[in-house]
Design a protein around this motif. Structure first.
Motif, PDB file in Angstrom:
ATOM      1  N   SER A   2      31.985  44.037 114.107  1.00 29.85           N
ATOM      2  CA  SER A   2      32.207  42.281 113.837  1.00 29.85           C
ATOM      3  C   SER A   2      30.835  41.601 114.037  1.00 29.85           C
ATOM      4  N   ARG A   3      29.929  42.233 114.658  1.00 24.23           N
ATOM      5  CA  ARG A   3      28.631  41.469 114.649  1.00 24.23           C
ATOM      6  C   ARG A   3      27.821  41.591 113.425  1.00 24.23           C
ATOM      7  N   LEU A   4      28.126  42.904 112.763  1.00 18.90           N
ATOM      8  CA  LEU A   4      27.399  43.348 111.512  1.00 18.90           C
ATOM      9  C   LEU A   4      28.197  42.692 110.433  1.00 18.90           C
ATOM     10  N   ASN A   5      29.437  42.230 110.595  1.00 20.06           N
ATOM     11  CA  ASN A   5      30.057  41.394 109.780  1.00 20.06           C
ATOM     12  C   ASN A   5      29.650  39.972 109.867  1.00 20.06           C
ATOM     13  N   ILE A   6      29.271  39.482 110.656  1.00 19.88           N
ATOM     14  CA  ILE A   6      28.841  38.130 111.114  1.00 19.88           C
ATOM     15  C   ILE A   6      27.251  37.804 110.288  1.00 19.88           C
ATOM     16  N   LEU A   7      26.576  39.047 110.392  1.00 23.61           N
ATOM     17  CA  LEU A   7      25.363  39.057 109.788  1.00 23.61           C
ATOM     18  C   LEU A   7      25.483  39.127 108.454  1.00 23.61           C
ATOM     19  N   ASN A   8      26.476  39.953 107.718  1.00 19.83           N
ATOM     20  CA  ASN A   8      26.594  40.161 106.362  1.00 19.83           C
ATOM     21  C   ASN A   8      26.975  38.783 105.829  1.00 19.83           C
ATOM     22  N   MET A   9      27.963  38.299 106.267  1.00 19.75           N
ATOM     23  CA  MET A   9      28.501  36.698 106.158  1.00 19.75           C
ATOM     24  C   MET A   9      27.537  35.658 106.040  1.00 19.75           C
ATOM     25  N   SER A  10      26.481  35.657 106.978  1.00 18.12           N
ATOM     26  CA  SER A  10      25.672  34.687 107.045  1.00 18.12           C
ATOM     27  C   SER A  10      24.609  34.748 106.079  1.00 18.12           C
ATOM     28  N   MET A  11      24.605  35.909 105.454  1.00 17.02           N
ATOM     29  CA  MET A  11      23.625  36.282 104.111  1.00 17.02           C
ATOM     30  C   MET A  11      24.270  35.894 102.793  1.00 17.02           C
ATOM     31  N   GLN A  12      25.754  35.695 102.885  1.00 16.63           N
ATOM     32  CA  GLN A  12      26.129  35.415 101.448  1.00 16.63           C
ATOM     33  C   GLN A  12      26.110  33.885 100.986  1.00 16.63           C
ATOM     34  N   GLY A  13      25.995  33.645  99.911  1.00 13.97           N
ATOM     35  CA  GLY A  13      26.036  32.239  99.495  1.00 13.97           C
ATOM     36  C   GLY A  13      24.746  32.131  98.713  1.00 13.97           C
ATOM     37  N   SER A  14      24.823  31.025  97.745  1.00 11.66           N
ATOM     38  CA  SER A  14      23.810  30.570  97.003  1.00 11.66           C
ATOM     39  C   SER A  14      22.671  29.852  97.768  1.00 11.66           C
ATOM     40  N   GLU A  15      21.451  29.493  96.915  1.00 10.42           N
ATOM     41  CA  GLU A  15      20.240  28.811  97.411  1.00 10.42           C
ATOM     42  C   GLU A  15      19.772  29.323  98.589  1.00 10.42           C
ATOM     43  N   ARG A  16      19.641  30.654  98.903  1.00  6.77           N
ATOM     44  CA  ARG A  16      18.857  31.290 100.026  1.00  6.77           C
ATOM     45  C   ARG A  16      17.611  31.827  99.399  1.00  6.77           C
ATOM     46  N   THR A  17      16.868  32.001 100.319  1.00  9.08           N
ATOM     47  CA  THR A  17      15.558  32.497  99.818  1.00  9.08           C
ATOM     48  C   THR A  17      15.137  33.684 100.552  1.00  9.08           C
ATOM     49  N   ILE A  18      13.829  34.539 100.453  1.00 12.11           N
ATOM     50  CA  ILE A  18      13.533  35.748 101.185  1.00 12.11           C
ATOM     51  C   ILE A  18      13.482  35.396 102.654  1.00 12.11           C
ATOM     52  N   LEU A  19      12.731  34.106 102.627  1.00 14.14           N
ATOM     53  CA  LEU A  19      12.202  33.751 104.075  1.00 14.14           C
ATOM     54  C   LEU A  19      13.628  33.718 104.966  1.00 14.14           C
ATOM     55  N   ASP A  20      14.700  33.133 104.432  1.00 12.02           N
ATOM     56  CA  ASP A  20      16.007  33.021 105.257  1.00 12.02           C
ATOM     57  C   ASP A  20      16.282  34.568 105.654  1.00 12.02           C
ATOM     58  N   PHE A  21      16.254  35.555 104.684  1.00 13.37           N
ATOM     59  CA  PHE A  21      16.836  36.689 104.954  1.00 13.37           C
ATOM     60  C   PHE A  21      15.908  37.340 106.192  1.00 13.37           C
ATOM     61  N   VAL A  22      14.495  37.434 105.952  1.00 11.34           N
ATOM     62  CA  VAL A  22      13.934  37.861 106.790  1.00 11.34           C
ATOM     63  C   VAL A  22      14.034  37.515 108.133  1.00 11.34           C
ATOM     64  N   ASP A  23      14.062  36.058 108.250  1.00 12.46           N
ATOM     65  CA  ASP A  23      14.342  35.626 109.658  1.00 12.46           C
ATOM     66  C   ASP A  23      15.669  36.178 110.210  1.00 12.46           C
ATOM     67  N   LYS A  24      16.666  36.104 109.413  1.00  9.82           N
ATOM     68  CA  LYS A  24      17.995  36.678 110.183  1.00  9.82           C
ATOM     69  C   LYS A  24      17.698  38.172 110.587  1.00  9.82           C
ATOM     70  N   GLY A  25      17.102  38.862 109.626  1.00 12.81           N
ATOM     71  CA  GLY A  25      16.976  40.332 109.809  1.00 12.81           C
ATOM     72  C   GLY A  25      16.259  40.696 111.381  1.00 12.81           C
ATOM     73  N   LYS A  26      15.105  39.716 111.369  1.00  3.60           N
ATOM     74  CA  LYS A  26      14.379  39.830 112.462  1.00  3.60           C
ATOM     75  C   LYS A  26      14.921  39.296 113.863  1.00  3.60           C
ATOM     76  N   ALA A  27      15.942  38.439 113.599  1.00  2.00           N
ATOM     77  CA  ALA A  27      16.669  37.951 114.680  1.00  2.00           C
ATOM     78  C   ALA A  27      17.661  38.995 115.059  1.00  2.00           C
ATOM     79  N   PHE A  28      18.452  39.546 114.268  1.00  2.00           N
ATOM     80  CA  PHE A  28      19.312  40.732 114.590  1.00  2.00           C
ATOM     81  C   PHE A  28      18.609  41.786 115.272  1.00  2.00           C
ATOM     82  N   LEU A  29      17.209  42.170 114.688  1.00  2.00           N
ATOM     83  CA  LEU A  29      16.651  43.337 115.426  1.00  2.00           C
ATOM     84  C   LEU A  29      16.292  42.879 116.920  1.00  2.00           C
ATOM     85  N   MET A  30      16.011  41.856 116.943  1.00  2.00           N
ATOM     86  CA  MET A  30      15.792  41.295 118.555  1.00  2.00           C
ATOM     87  C   MET A  30      16.822  41.358 119.292  1.00  2.00           C
TER      88      MET A  30
END
Length: 444
Positions: A232-260
């Protein structure tokens, strides 16, 4: 109308500040076994980043990297787009796209363009999340076998659904697991866990002793509860990355937050604290059980594996210039390479510009750097070459979903329609001839 829209998009790309643009590319085989190549583009327009559909063309024969590159190169040549202005390409992880020697990205680099090649970050995290230790993969395999056994028979599915309704379970349908549908795994596991008592009774009635045994095992159910939470947590991460108008900065931030978060969860599990996993915590409390060492080690191993795999997929993302793009004003000019003396000097002027500081606080990050293109073109170009590239192939995947709805099997029977047309062309004149002969006969 479509030609007019395309010409407007091409014109906007050519007239954008500095002419920079990026593309995301993906290939899909439709119901007619036709390989469709879809391309979306992003560029600066009217002071902000704009995303537009560029083109969709069939790949008549092979779907190799050279074929994909050939289609895009022919489009660029036809429309007058220059490779030197391409600053980013985003694709999935297929060898035809990412192959070092014969992949699409390799052919793009041969054009001499300074291109940021991105492997879709949604794909990356989905691939990383597939890693499971043996003790947990056995649980998932047993769960999938149970679902397939019940749903594989229409009678079994109806009987199980009726049993669930009789026991007021709130839902009566199990879900199939699909490897290509990344969100399905969490939904399947959650549904089985919520219906575990009904499934156990049904399997006992059907005398499926092998499958019943696992639902009677408290340790198996505990591992299942953990899988419900982590998927469920992985699904939440996946859904938060979906959508338009996203940048690489957004994805890297979300990835680092999930790693923490993974590090935090690993530390808490080592202390036998599982309050961050609601399903697992409620299961242990309701059954007055504690997390035994065997299950604890399995969960810790899985969390460490997830952390290692996701970190590996972030290693190739160069984040050296990200801080300058996120917030340039606290940064020093030393963050920029010494070989870029003019950029360093322009950067110093910008960070000491009061109006630029005020604008940075008022608008979004892409709008700020688009606004700086006139006053500080060199620094702005450096930032936009990070912001313009796509971080995922979400738009292409969405486009293929719409194509799937438009080009269905019922609307794709062109051969049958042609055969029917030929049959009618032969039959109708024959009928007309018979009618004429009947009318010509004298009446009695």
């Amino acid at each position: 109308m479509s030609q007019d829209i395309k010409s407007q998009v091409i014109s906007q790309i050519k007239n954008s500040p500095m002419g920079l643009f990026a593309i995301q590319v993906d290939e899909y085989t439709d119901v007619a076994s036709c390989a469709q190549l879809m391309v979306f583009t992003r560029f600066v327009h009217e002071g902000d980043l704009k995303e537009e559909f560029l083109f969709c063309e069939p790949l008549e024969t092979h779907t190799r990297g050279i074929d994909i590159f050939g289609k895009i190169k022919a489009f660029f040549d036809r429309e007058g787009l220059e490779w030197k202005n391409l600053c980013g390409t985003c694709t999935d992880g297929a060898p035809a796209m990412l192959g070092r020697k014969s992949g699409f990205q390799a052919f793009v680099r041969e054009q001499g363009a300074d291109v940021l090649s991105v492997h879709c970050m949604i794909h990356r995290y989905a691939l990383a999340s597939k890693a499971l230790p043996s003790s947990l993969s056995v649980v998932l395999a047993g769960l999938v076998e149970t679902v397939n056994d019940i749903k594989g028979s229409a009678l079994n599915e109806r009987l199980c659904a009726e049993l669930c309704r009789d026991m007021d379970s709130g839902t009566d349908a199990l879900l199939y697991n699909s490897e290509v549908r990344w969100l399905s795994r969490a939904n399947v596991v959650q549904r089985v866990f919520s219906l575990r008592q009904m499934i156990q009774e049904f399997l006992a009635l059907k005398k499926k002793s092998k499958l019943v045994t696992q639902f009677e095992d408290a340790a198996w159910i505990t591992r299942l509860a953990y899988l419900v939470d982590i998927f469920s947590r992985l699904n939440i991460l996946n859904m938060s990355m979906q959508g338009s108008e996203r940048t690489i900065l957004d994805f890297v931030d979300k990835g680092k937050a999930f790693l923490m978060k993974l590090e935090l969860w690993h530390r808490k599990v080592s202390e036998s604290k599982v309050d961050m996993f609601d399903t697992l915590n409620n299961w242990l409390r309701s059954n007055e059980e504690t997390l035994d060492d065997c299950i604890k080690s399995a969960i810790q191993e899985h969390l460490m594996t997830l952390h290692r795999e996701m970190s590996k997929y972030l290693e190739d993302v160069n984040t050296a210039d990200f801080q300058i793009v996120r917030n340039p004003f606290p940064q020093s000019a030393d963050c920029i390479s010494d070989t870029m003396n003019e950029v360093q000097e322009e950067f110093i002027e910008m960070v000491n510009d009061s109006s630029a500081k005020e604008l940075f606080l008022q608008v979004s990050l892409p709008k700020f750097w688009c606004a700086m293109a006139t006053s500080y073109p060199r620094v702005s170009r450096m930032a936009l070459k990070i912001l313009i590239p796509f971080p995922s192939t979400y738009l292409c995947e969405s486009g293929f979903s719409h194509l799937l709805l438009l080009k269905t099997k019922q609307r794709n029977r062109l051969v049958v329609e042609n055969d029917l047309r030929c049959t009618l062309s032969k039959t109708v004149p024959r009928i007309a001839k018979l009618v004429a002969q009947k009318q010509a006969q004298p009446s009695h």
